[in-house]
Design a protein around this motif. Structure first.
Motif, PDB file in Angstrom:
ATOM      1  N   LYS A   1      -4.115   7.284  -2.615  1.00 10.77           N
ATOM      2  CA  LYS A   1      -3.664   5.961  -2.191  1.00 10.77           C
ATOM      3  C   LYS A   1      -3.805   4.968  -3.344  1.00 10.77           C
ATOM      4  O   LYS A   1      -4.717   5.109  -4.175  1.00 10.77           O
ATOM      5  CB  LYS A   1      -4.516   5.474  -1.025  1.00 10.77           C
ATOM      6  CG  LYS A   1      -4.463   6.360   0.196  1.00 10.77           C
ATOM      7  CD  LYS A   1      -5.363   5.820   1.297  1.00 10.77           C
ATOM      8  CE  LYS A   1      -5.316   6.761   2.511  1.00 10.77           C
ATOM      9  NZ  LYS A   1      -6.151   6.288   3.607  1.00 10.77           N
ATOM     10  N   ARG A   2      -2.934   3.964  -3.354  1.00  8.05           N
ATOM     11  CA  ARG A   2      -3.082   2.863  -4.304  1.00  8.05           C
ATOM     12  C   ARG A   2      -2.351   1.643  -3.772  1.00  8.05           C
ATOM     13  O   ARG A   2      -1.616   1.730  -2.779  1.00  8.05           O
ATOM     14  CB  ARG A   2      -2.560   3.246  -5.696  1.00  8.05           C
ATOM     15  CG  ARG A   2      -1.053   3.459  -5.757  1.00  8.05           C
ATOM     16  CD  ARG A   2      -0.622   3.928  -7.154  1.00  8.05           C
ATOM     17  NE  ARG A   2       0.824   4.141  -7.176  1.00  8.05           N
ATOM     18  CZ  ARG A   2       1.680   3.455  -7.951  1.00  8.05           C
ATOM     19  NH1 ARG A   2       1.243   2.519  -8.764  1.00  8.05           N
ATOM     20  NH2 ARG A   2       2.976   3.723  -7.909  1.00  8.05           N
ATOM     21  N   THR A   3      -2.584   0.496  -4.400  1.00  7.79           N
ATOM     22  CA  THR A   3      -1.882  -0.723  -4.001  1.00  7.79           C
ATOM     23  C   THR A   3      -1.066  -1.233  -5.187  1.00  7.79           C
ATOM     24  O   THR A   3      -1.411  -0.991  -6.343  1.00  7.79           O
ATOM     25  CB  THR A   3      -2.854  -1.828  -3.548  1.00  7.79           C
ATOM     26  OG1 THR A   3      -3.729  -2.119  -4.631  1.00  7.79           O
ATOM     27  CG2 THR A   3      -3.642  -1.411  -2.326  1.00  7.79           C
TER      28      THR A   3
ATOM     29  N   LYS B   1      -1.059  11.972  -5.313  1.00  7.67           N
ATOM     30  CA  LYS B   1      -2.275  11.662  -6.071  1.00  7.67           C
ATOM     31  C   LYS B   1      -3.195  10.697  -5.338  1.00  7.67           C
ATOM     32  O   LYS B   1      -4.116  10.153  -5.917  1.00  7.67           O
ATOM     33  CB  LYS B   1      -1.885  11.066  -7.428  1.00  7.67           C
ATOM     34  CG  LYS B   1      -1.133  12.046  -8.333  1.00  7.67           C
ATOM     35  CD  LYS B   1      -0.734  11.353  -9.632  1.00  7.67           C
ATOM     36  CE  LYS B   1       0.348  12.139 -10.347  1.00  7.67           C
ATOM     37  NZ  LYS B   1       1.034  11.321 -11.354  1.00  7.67           N
TER      38      LYS B   1
ATOM     39  N   HIS C   1       0.849  -1.198   0.000  1.00  4.43           N
ATOM     40  CA  HIS C   1       0.000   0.000   0.000  1.00  4.43           C
ATOM     41  C   HIS C   1       0.880   1.241   0.000  1.00  4.43           C
ATOM     42  O   HIS C   1       1.823   1.322   0.794  1.00  4.43           O
ATOM     43  CB  HIS C   1      -0.874   0.027   1.262  1.00  4.43           C
ATOM     44  CG  HIS C   1      -1.931  -1.033   1.259  1.00  4.43           C
ATOM     45  ND1 HIS C   1      -3.270  -0.769   1.145  1.00  4.43           N
ATOM     46  CD2 HIS C   1      -1.824  -2.386   1.327  1.00  4.43           C
ATOM     47  CE1 HIS C   1      -3.963  -1.901   1.166  1.00  4.43           C
ATOM     48  NE2 HIS C   1      -3.095  -2.908   1.276  1.00  4.43           N
TER      49      HIS C   1
ATOM     50  N   GLU D   1       0.878   5.736  -0.448  1.00  2.41           N
ATOM     51  CA  GLU D   1       0.093   6.965  -0.419  1.00  2.41           C
ATOM     52  C   GLU D   1       0.981   8.082  -0.965  1.00  2.41           C
ATOM     53  O   GLU D   1       2.156   8.173  -0.601  1.00  2.41           O
ATOM     54  CB  GLU D   1      -0.321   7.269   1.032  1.00  2.41           C
ATOM     55  CG  GLU D   1      -1.468   8.235   1.132  1.00  2.41           C
ATOM     56  CD  GLU D   1      -2.042   8.287   2.555  1.00  2.41           C
ATOM     57  OE1 GLU D   1      -1.994   7.259   3.267  1.00  2.41           O
ATOM     58  OE2 GLU D   1      -2.504   9.368   2.930  1.00  2.41           O
TER      59      GLU D   1
ATOM     60  N   GLU E   1       5.670   9.283  -3.348  1.00  2.00           N
ATOM     61  CA  GLU E   1       4.841   8.265  -2.711  1.00  2.00           C
ATOM     62  C   GLU E   1       5.552   7.646  -1.502  1.00  2.00           C
ATOM     63  O   GLU E   1       6.761   7.450  -1.515  1.00  2.00           O
ATOM     64  CB  GLU E   1       4.476   7.161  -3.714  1.00  2.00           C
ATOM     65  CG  GLU E   1       3.336   7.583  -4.641  1.00  2.00           C
ATOM     66  CD  GLU E   1       2.846   6.448  -5.522  1.00  2.00           C
ATOM     67  OE1 GLU E   1       1.644   6.395  -5.785  1.00  2.00           O
ATOM     68  OE2 GLU E   1       3.666   5.626  -5.968  1.00  2.00           O
TER      69      GLU E   1
END
Lengths: 749, 329
Positions: B187-189, B185, B180, B182, B213
């Motif tokens: 949050k993403r995985t 832009k 994970h 953050e 990130e």
């Protein structure tokens, strides 16, 4: 003799005596060289060459000099006249003869090319990386084949009989070449200097194995009288030979401090340890052994190359033990010194003997296999009863007993000779053995003993304790003579303002300091007893001094218990003396008519066991039994510690250590503690040390020889023999690698 | 080491906005080391050690969420990890030293940089220094014809043969962890397999993170029921050395056949090396030495050794064979 004059000898000479300096070290109270700080101290950082051969074309310090806090940048362009050349002379030795920044030439990667001095270490570091150096680069010669390009002459030594003829006619011959890599000294404490000038007097806080030698060298190089230089090394985080003789960082710190009129500190960092301050040189050794079918040696040839730097003539004397370890009528040793673009080599624990015995003892193991003979039996059969190299009797040699004791301990009778024939707990095991030897001598030493009116004893000597227990040895002698408890004995070492003492090298310190300390203590007590008979108010006034003695820290009549007398300090106070001081000295063995006609050496044997897991190509050393004949052991704790530590280094030599030079730059490319592998605690086998403890009374009156060097000799060949026994792989080029072991045909059954 | 600014971030937002062109610092066991060597020269260090990312929590789906700041020691000795993800605990404990493991973090270990000696040389990638495409693209690779005993044999390119040094990541590759992150832009995985990049012709790009990130968590999927997992690391000495070859295996055996298997290798790849080839050779096959050896052959089929590291091919095969034996025993 000595023991008879020491009333408390029985309890302390030969006992396990905790080091008197131990608490200082374990509590962080002991101050090492670069722990010393002074008002106005400036910090220096050296800039290293990034090429291994060539010359400096341009050296631009403009940016560095403008950086915050920078005080001085030294380099070859602004050092003219700073040094005198160190002459070859009898009473002192320098490590790297070329003074730093002598000219624009580069002889090895990492050579110091500039020194930046600044207010803080961080500022000096940042500015050092801003010094721009351009080089005219030549390809450095760091070839690992030492026979390549050898054009020098081989020096012959120890020749006896006709070894070439004997090899031609020998029924059984072994002819193999063995090599040992560049091993880097990695004591926990790195080299470092704090230089402090007061007028024309210089004090150097150093990590030195020889403060007296260091002073002589620095006085010469700096062009000041010896008495103006003081070198202090109270505590040393070991040296292993790398700190025997001064290195350029000491000179640089002294010159920078002189220029700035401020104290200057300069440390050698761990990366620099691999390029600038010595190493055990690479060796390549051809051994030829001739033998009769029943295993009697008829010829030994030991022809070796050792690498040295471009400017220093350093020879690793691999053949030193060869002439006397075995009985053999025909023998020759030849030496070839080979130059490479590396820093100056230096003695490293057991210099000569350690790589030399790796080769000789490996060849003996190979001979035993060829003869289908037990390697232990081969050793016993060829044991020398006399030193056939010098044609002198041994002062004391019990090597056979070392072998027999070791064999008993490991259970050698159970050994089956076939490789891969022994198993335990699902692993293959291998057993190997090898012998060890190291010279003994009594070298000069002076010391003073001061009996103080506060009931303490002070001993002074400008030798040093490099971690071996020398502080404690002095205290043991004082206690043995007087019964004064160890916590009332102050030992002062590691300072040239003290009476001259020996360099801590060659396993010579213990045998050198014992006579000086003992004679000083004897003389001090004699004076004390005389004063006791002459001092008004003393209970012994008018008595004959030779009816008195000192024990339990008290003066008393010889035929009365100590409780009948008085504390020794009371007499000093009654006589209104500040102290009673006496000097003692050690006559070297070469001036001793009783000792000089003998061959004096220590001996020992290692028995190693390895475990082999072919499924994952994993070799581990599981047990080492070390049996040593080193005369009387004065402190069995510190003594065993020496052999244990040496065995640990030997494991590293056998399995891990190898300084690799990049062929293009000559850089020691694995120069860090992550990449240059030394033995970790997890690699330690079970270690078992036995001392035979036969006093060698020709060496000194205690019968003590030294023990620092010898323990490392013989470890590697015992391990490679064990590895052969477990895996069927003979490793002749150290270290043993997984690459070698993957070739083993001993696979999972 | 060069002068830098230091900022302590008190929450994730402040960490993200304060970064600029700087770097995050957690345990610092790689970063500070490389700063001392002038390999890393960040203008600013944003200290994230106080962020609330230091928990290990069970997820509702049965998985495990590991905060990016969880120390290697804490992760290795966590009861759930030891019970359900033994391979991860074993991998962590085989790495570095206790002192380093007490400092090193989960997120930091994902960012661990290679131990290539040429990459670590202060002057690499500069005029007169060793060529290093990772340090300065286009300057070449000194390891290619230099001392490359510890270098990679899988996933290499003509531009870089640097080994990925992490043990933890090898276990996470086999566990199919999810990372994970953050950033500016949001949050993403990132799937574990997609996080580390092959060197190709851009060895300076080591992972899938976008500028700015921050790694926040690593999720481990729910343990496979009935599976066992093992990590085995081979090296010259017994402790404190990077792997010459290592293997992480998660496998499940039913009726003497392999019904589930994940295989990853360490010490041999330019990234944590998931071996689908080995898995294909194992799936559905009987538990047998020949099966294991075939899988090891498949895993190393594409190996490209250099002058000093050819031994790693056989060593990695033996390592994987033994690990499979242990995991299926």
């Amino acid at each position: 003799m000595a023991m008879d004059t020491l009333p408390h000898a029985a309890g302390i000479i030969g006992a396990v005596v905790p080091r008197i300096d131990g608490p200082l070290k374990t509590t962080g109270t002991a101050r090492y060289a670069v722990d010393h700080n002074f008002p106005g101290l400036a910090h220096a950082v050296a800039v290293q060459s990034t090429v291994g051969s060539g010359s400096i074309r341009t050296l631009d310090t403009a940016a560095a000099e403008k950086m915050p806090g920078v005080l001085l940048v030294l380099h070859h362009g602004n050092m003219k006249g700073a040094y005198r050349l160190f002459p070859h002379q009898d009473d002192a030795t320098i490590s790297e003869a070329r003074p730093p920044f002598e000219d624009e030439k580069i002889y090895y990667w990492g050579q110091f090319v500039a020194l930046v001095v600044a207010e803080t270490l961080e500022q000096a570091n940042a500015a050092a990386s801003a010094v721009r150096v351009e080089y005219d680069v030549q390809t450095p010669d760091v070839r690992t084949d030492l026979s390549a390009g050898f054009t020098g002459t081989r020096q012959s030594s120890w020749k006896r009989g006709d070894p070439d003829q004997a090899l031609t006619t020998a029924p059984v011959v072994v002819d193999e070449t063995y090599s040992t890599p560049v091993e880097t000294h990695n004591p926990m404490e790195m080299h470092g200097t704090v230089a402090v000038w007061e007028g024309d007097h210089l004090t150097l806080y150093e990590s030195s194995q020889g403060v007296v030698n260091h002073r002589i060298v620095m006085a010469e190089v700096l062009g000041v009288p010896r008495e103006n230089v003081r070198v202090i090394s109270r505590f040393i985080g070991s040296g292993f030979g790398g700190k025997l003789f001064p290195w350029p960082q000491s000179t640089l710190a002294a010159v920078a401090a002189r220029n700035l009129k401020r104290p200057v500190k300069l440390s050698v960092d761990r990366r620099m340890m691999f390029s600038n301050v010595g190493h055990r040189p690479h060796t390549q050794q051809r051994i030829r052994l001739g033998a009769t079918p029943d295993g009697k040696l008829t010829a030994i040839r030991h022809d070796f190359f050792t690498e040295t730097s471009m400017l220093d003539d350093f020879v690793e004397h691999c053949g030193e033990q060869t002439p006397f370890l075995y009985s053999c009528p025909n023998l020759e040793v030849t030496t070839g010194m080979v130059r490479r673009n590396v820093g100056a080599p230096a003695p490293m624990r057991g210099p000569g003997a350690v790589p030399g015995l790796f080769a000789l003892e490996s060849a003996m193991d190979e001979l035993a296999i060829k003869l289908k003979m037990d390697p232990l039996e081969l050793r016993l059969k060829n044991d020398a009863e006399r030193d056939e190299g010098t044609n002198r009797p041994f002062s004391s040699r019990h090597l056979k007993e070392c072998y027999l004791t070791g064999a008993e301990k490991i259970g050698w009778k159970q050994r089956t000779p076939e490789p891969g024939s022994m198993r335990r707990d699902g692993k293959y095991i291998g057993w190997g053995l090898a012998g060890a030897s190291w010279a003994a001598a009594r070298i000069p030493c002076t010391a003073t003993v001061e009996l103080c009116p506060n009931g303490r004893i002070c001993v002074r000597c400008a030798t040093q304790d490099i971690g071996t227990g020398t502080y404690t040895i002095f205290a043991q002698v004082m206690h043995a003579k007087t019964g004064v408890p160890l916590d009332r004995i102050d030992v002062f070492l590691g300072d040239t303002s003290l009476p001259d003492g020996p360099t801590s090298g060659g396993s010579m310190v213990t045998s050198a300091v014992l006579p000086a300390a003992t004679s000083a203590a004897n003389e001090a007590v004699t004076r004390l007893l005389n004063i006791a008979t002459l001092t008004a108010g003393s209970p012994f006034a008018g008595a004959k001094a030779d009816t008195l003695t000192v024990s339990h820290a008290r003066i008393h009549a010889k035929d009365q218990p100590a409780s009948s007398g008085i504390a020794f300090e009371e007499v000093i106070r009654m006589a209104n003396l500040s102290d009673i001081t006496a000097a003692g000295k050690t006559i070297p063995s070469w001036e001793d008519p009783k000792a000089r006609d003998y061959s004096m050496h220590s001996f020992g044997a290692h028995f190693a066991e390895v475990e082999w897991e072919p499924e994952i190509a994993r070799i581990r050393v599981s047990r080492i039994f070390s049996i040593f004949d080193c005369g009387r052991i004065i402190n069995k704790g510190a003594g065993a510690n020496q052999i244990l530590g040496a065995a640990v280094m030997g494991v590293g030599m056998a399995l891990f250590e190898d300084t690799v030079h990049d062929p293009r730059t000559g850089q020691p490319i694995n120069g860090s503690f992550a990449d240059y592998l030394v033995t970790t605690c997890a690699d330690l086998p079970a270690l078992d040390v036995t001392f035979l403890d036969y006093p060698d009374l020709l060496v000194n009156e205690y019968g003590a020889r030294g023990i620092g060097e010898i323990g490392m000799a013989g470890v590697a060949p015992a391990i490679t023999s064990a590895v052969y026994h477990a895996t069927g792989i003979r490793v002749r080029d150290l270290p043993i690698r997984i690459e070698d072991l993957l070739q083993s045909k001993i696979l999972e059954a | 080491m060069q002068t830098f600014n230091y900022v302590k971030a008190t929450n994730i937002d402040k960490a993200l906005t304060g970064l600029g062109s700087g770097k995050f610092i957690a345990g610092g066991t790689t970063l500070v080391d490389l700063m001392k060597l002038d390999v890393e020269r960040p203008s600013t260090l944003v200290d994230i050690n106080v962020l609330a990312l230091d928990k290990i929590e069970k997820l509702p789906d049965g998985g495990l969420r590991i905060g990016a700041l969880v120390r290697n020691s804490d992760l290795a000795w966590n009861a759930d990890v030891q019970k359900s993800y033994a391979v991860l605990s074993q991998a962590l404990l085989s790495g570095a030293s206790p002192q380093l493991r007490n400092m090193a973090t989960t997120g930091g270990n994902l960012m661990q940089r290679t131990r290539c000696a040429y990459f670590r040389e202060p002057s690499a990638g500069t005029p007169g220094g060793y060529g290093c495409n990772k340090r300065t693209p286009g300057t070449g690779c000194a390891a290619m014809d230099g001392f490359n005993r510890t270098h990679a044999i899988l996933g290499t390119s003509d531009h870089c043969i640097a080994t990925h040094p992490s043990d933890m990541c090898v276990a996470m590759a086999a566990l199919e962890a999810v990372i994970h992150v953050e950033g500016p832009k949001g949050k993403r995985t990132i799937a574990f397999a997609d996080f580390h990049k092959l060197p190709g012709d851009t060895p300076q790009v080591e992972n899938a993170l976008e500028p700015g990130e921050l790694i926040t968590y690593v999720d481990l999927p729910k343990p496979v029921e009935g599976a066992r997992s093992v990590y085995l690391k081979l090296r010259d000495r017994a402790s404190y050395e990077f792997a010459l070859a290592s293997a992480a295996v998660v496998s499940k055996v039913e009726g003497g056949h392999i019904r589930y298997v994940r295989v990853a290798l360490g010490g041999v790849g330019t990234k944590p090396w998931r071996s689908h080839e080995a898995e294909a050779a194992l799936n559905g096959k009987p538990v047998h030495a020949a099966t294991f050896r075939a899988a090891a052959e498949a895993a190393l089929a594409a190996a490209k050794p250099r002058s000093d590291n050819a031994f790693k091919v056989e060593l990695a095969k033996r390592c994987l064979t033994r690990t499979l034996k242990l995991a299926t025993a």
